[in-house]
Each structure stands twice: as structure tokens, then as C-alpha cells.
Design an enzyme around this catalytic site. Structure first.
Site, PDB file in Angstrom:
ATOM      1  N   GLY A  11       0.784  -1.239   0.000  1.00 44.51           N
ATOM      2  CA  GLY A  11       0.000   0.000   0.000  1.00 44.51           C
ATOM      3  C   GLY A  11       0.809   1.278   0.000  1.00 44.51           C
ATOM      4  O   GLY A  11       0.299   2.321   0.400  1.00 44.51           O
ATOM      5  N   SER A  12       2.049   1.216  -0.497  1.00 38.42           N
ATOM      6  CA  SER A  12       2.822   2.464  -0.492  1.00 38.42           C
ATOM      7  C   SER A  12       2.265   3.464  -1.517  1.00 38.42           C
ATOM      8  O   SER A  12       2.242   4.670  -1.258  1.00 38.42           O
ATOM      9  CB  SER A  12       4.313   2.198  -0.725  1.00 38.42           C
ATOM     10  N   MET A  89      -4.127  -6.582  -7.387  1.00 35.70           N
ATOM     11  CA  MET A  89      -3.674  -7.730  -8.179  1.00 35.70           C
ATOM     12  C   MET A  89      -4.824  -8.559  -8.757  1.00 35.70           C
ATOM     13  O   MET A  89      -4.716  -9.770  -8.883  1.00 35.70           O
ATOM     14  CB  MET A  89      -2.757  -8.624  -7.330  1.00 35.70           C
ATOM     15  N   ARG A  90      -5.927  -7.897  -9.100  1.00 35.25           N
ATOM     16  CA  ARG A  90      -7.041  -8.598  -9.750  1.00 35.25           C
ATOM     17  C   ARG A  90      -7.350  -7.908 -11.070  1.00 35.25           C
ATOM     18  O   ARG A  90      -7.370  -6.674 -11.131  1.00 35.25           O
ATOM     19  CB  ARG A  90      -8.310  -8.532  -8.889  1.00 35.25           C
ATOM     20  N   LEU A  91      -7.580  -8.707 -12.101  1.00 31.91           N
ATOM     21  CA  LEU A  91      -8.037  -8.138 -13.370  1.00 31.91           C
ATOM     22  C   LEU A  91      -9.499  -7.732 -13.212  1.00 31.91           C
ATOM     23  O   LEU A  91     -10.287  -8.481 -12.641  1.00 31.91           O
ATOM     24  CB  LEU A  91      -7.959  -9.196 -14.463  1.00 31.91           C
ATOM     25  N   ASN A 106      -4.354   2.866 -13.351  1.00 33.78           N
ATOM     26  CA  ASN A 106      -3.467   1.904 -12.685  1.00 33.78           C
ATOM     27  C   ASN A 106      -2.025   2.392 -12.765  1.00 33.78           C
ATOM     28  O   ASN A 106      -1.663   3.132 -13.683  1.00 33.78           O
ATOM     29  CB  ASN A 106      -3.581   0.542 -13.385  1.00 33.78           C
ATOM     30  N   HIS A 108       1.895   0.881 -13.020  1.00 26.18           N
ATOM     31  CA  HIS A 108       2.575  -0.358 -13.436  1.00 26.18           C
ATOM     32  C   HIS A 108       4.084  -0.130 -13.348  1.00 26.18           C
ATOM     33  O   HIS A 108       4.580   0.895 -13.822  1.00 26.18           O
ATOM     34  CB  HIS A 108       2.162  -0.671 -14.885  1.00 26.18           C
TER      35      HIS A 108
HETATM   36  C1  GRF Z   1       3.903  -1.321  -7.374  1.00 28.60           C
HETATM   37  O1  GRF Z   1       5.177  -1.602  -7.909  1.00 28.60           O
HETATM   38  C2  GRF Z   1       2.892  -1.091  -8.472  1.00 28.60           C
HETATM   39  O2  GRF Z   1       3.431  -0.480  -9.621  1.00 28.60           O
HETATM   40  C3  GRF Z   1       2.482  -2.491  -8.809  1.00 28.60           C
HETATM   41  O3  GRF Z   1       2.426  -3.157  -7.582  1.00 28.60           O
HETATM   42  C4  GRF Z   1       3.316  -2.529  -6.655  1.00 28.60           C
HETATM   43  C5  GRF Z   1       2.488  -2.145  -5.462  1.00 28.60           C
HETATM   44  O4  GRF Z   1       3.275  -1.623  -4.416  1.00 28.60           O
HETATM   45  N1  GRF Z   1       1.249  -2.507  -9.563  1.00 28.60           N
HETATM   46  P1  GRF Z   1       2.563  -0.883  -3.180  1.00 28.60           P
HETATM   47  O5  GRF Z   1       1.571  -1.877  -2.595  1.00 28.60           O
HETATM   48  O6  GRF Z   1       1.891   0.346  -3.698  1.00 28.60           O
HETATM   49  O7  GRF Z   1       3.683  -0.601  -2.218  1.00 28.60           O
END
Ligand code: GRF
Length: 201
Positions: A11-12, A89-91, A106, A108
């Protein structure tokens, strides 16, 4: 603008968006957070901002659509205008996307034109790149196939480990996500943000 943030992990990025809302760097009001992983650090992070958090474990549902329906029902009274996926992490299926057309974005950890799916930093190291980039994009029903909103470079240094690259990359992600979202949420909204001229697509 009302913003809901979805996360599955530490959740950063979620915290970066919520901090920016609080500090007025993102012209949005955070109205709720959704997490599909009951063990995710994102839950306590969102709670620390006083946000309502819906922990909705996808494993309790028989289909993607049923899981999404539960989320849609929870979101409805919160009336979000935008959905920001932050390590979710879900489509998402068309069932969900139809409810927020063109309003789901999103982040990425790679150039979506070169690498889709998980493990963006592992991929960059494996490829032996000296620079990778992170991408903010609109979400469509494909995996990381939506139109690109903004990208920012991340240097890969000799001796980088996955941990060191991830740490450098996440710092870039946090800054880019706020800037890119500010840009799409309201015209001119990014004015005054440090480095806003550097948004490249
Ligand atoms: C990040 O690298 C983001 O780009 C990817 O998943 C990671 C999530 O990190 N989709 P966080 O949970 O926001 O720390």
C-alpha cells in the site's frame, strides 16, 4: 472529485495518493479503499487516514463478477468519480469497468508496451536494462493494455538488487501517480506540482 483506491499489497502507492489528497496536491477527496487481500499492509495504511476500508477476499466468491458486484455495492453510496488501482492484483472485468467508464487508472512498474503483468522490476533486471520506466495508464479489460497517461524513467545502477531497484522505482511511482492523476482529474490540476512538465507519454 471523489476517489476510491484499490490495493492488494503493502500500500505504499495508496499512502502516496491519500497523502497527496490530504495535502491538496491531488484535487480529490479520498472516499474509500478496497482490498482483496485480508493480510495486506494497505488495510492499516488506509485506516490510518480514517478511510472506510472494504476488505473483500476474492476467494470467498465463485466468480470474478460476483466479487466485483460486492465491491460495486459497497462503493455505490460512496459515489466515487475515479478509481485508482494501487498494486491491486485482480483483473477487472467489463462488469466492473462499465460502472466507471474511462475512470479507472493503474500504476505499473514497467513500460506496459514492453512488459505486462507482475514482476516489472525483476523483468528489468533480467533484461539487463540500464533504465526502466514506470507507467500510469487507463484500465481496460486486458492486462496492462489500456492507454498510457504518463511514464517516468527509473535508473538501474550497477550492483542493483531487486530490493534496491524496487525502492528507487517505488519513489518514482509515488510521485508520478500523484502527478498523472492530478493531470487527468482536472485540467490544469497539475499546475504547480514539482516536475509536472516532465510527464511524458
Ligand atoms: C507497485 O510496484 C505497483 O506499480 C504495482 O504493484 C506494486 C504495489 O506496491 N502494480 P505498493 O503496494 O503500492 O507498495
Amino acid at each position: 472529485m471523489r476517489l476510491a483506491v484499490f490495493a492488494s499489497g503493502s500500500g505504499s502507492n495508496l499512502a502516496a495518493l491519500l497523502t497527496a489528497c490530504e495535502e491538496g496536491r491531488l484535487p480529490a477527496r479520498a472516499v474509500g479503499a478496497v482490498c482483496n487481500n485480508p493480510g495486506a499492509g494497505a488495510i492499516s495504511r488506509a485506516e490510518r487516514f480514517g478511510l472506510p476500508v472494504f476488505v473483500c477476499d476474492h476467494r470467498a466468491f465463485s466468480s470474478r463478477e460476483a466479487h466485483e458486484e460486492a465491491i460495486l455495492a459497497w462503493l455505490r453510496p460512496l459515489r466515487p468519480d475515479w478509481i485508482a488501482l494501487a498494486g491491486y492484483m485482480r483483473l477487472l472485468t467489463p462488469h466492473f469497468l462499465r460502472a466507471y467508464p474511462g475512470r479507472v487508472v493503474n500504476i505499473h512498474p514497467a513500460d506496459t508496451r514492453r512488459h505486462k503483468g507482475g514482476g516489472g522490476y525483476e523483468w528489468a533486471l533480467r533484461e539487463g536494462l540500464t533504465e526502466t520506466c514506470v507507467t500510469v495508464h487507463y484500465v481496460d479489460e486486458g492486462m496492462d493494455t489500456g492507454d498510457i497517461i504518463a511514464q517516468a524513467p527509473v535508473a538501474i545502477l550497477p550492483g542493483d538488487t531487486l530490493e534496491s531497484l524496487e525502492a528507487r522505482g517505488l519513489a518514482v511511482e509515488h510521485e508520478l501517480y500523484v502527478r498523472a492523476l492530478a493531470g487527468v482529474i482536472g485540467p490544469g490540476a497539475a499546475a504547480g506540482l514539482p516536475g509536472s512538465a516532465g510527464v511524458a507519454t
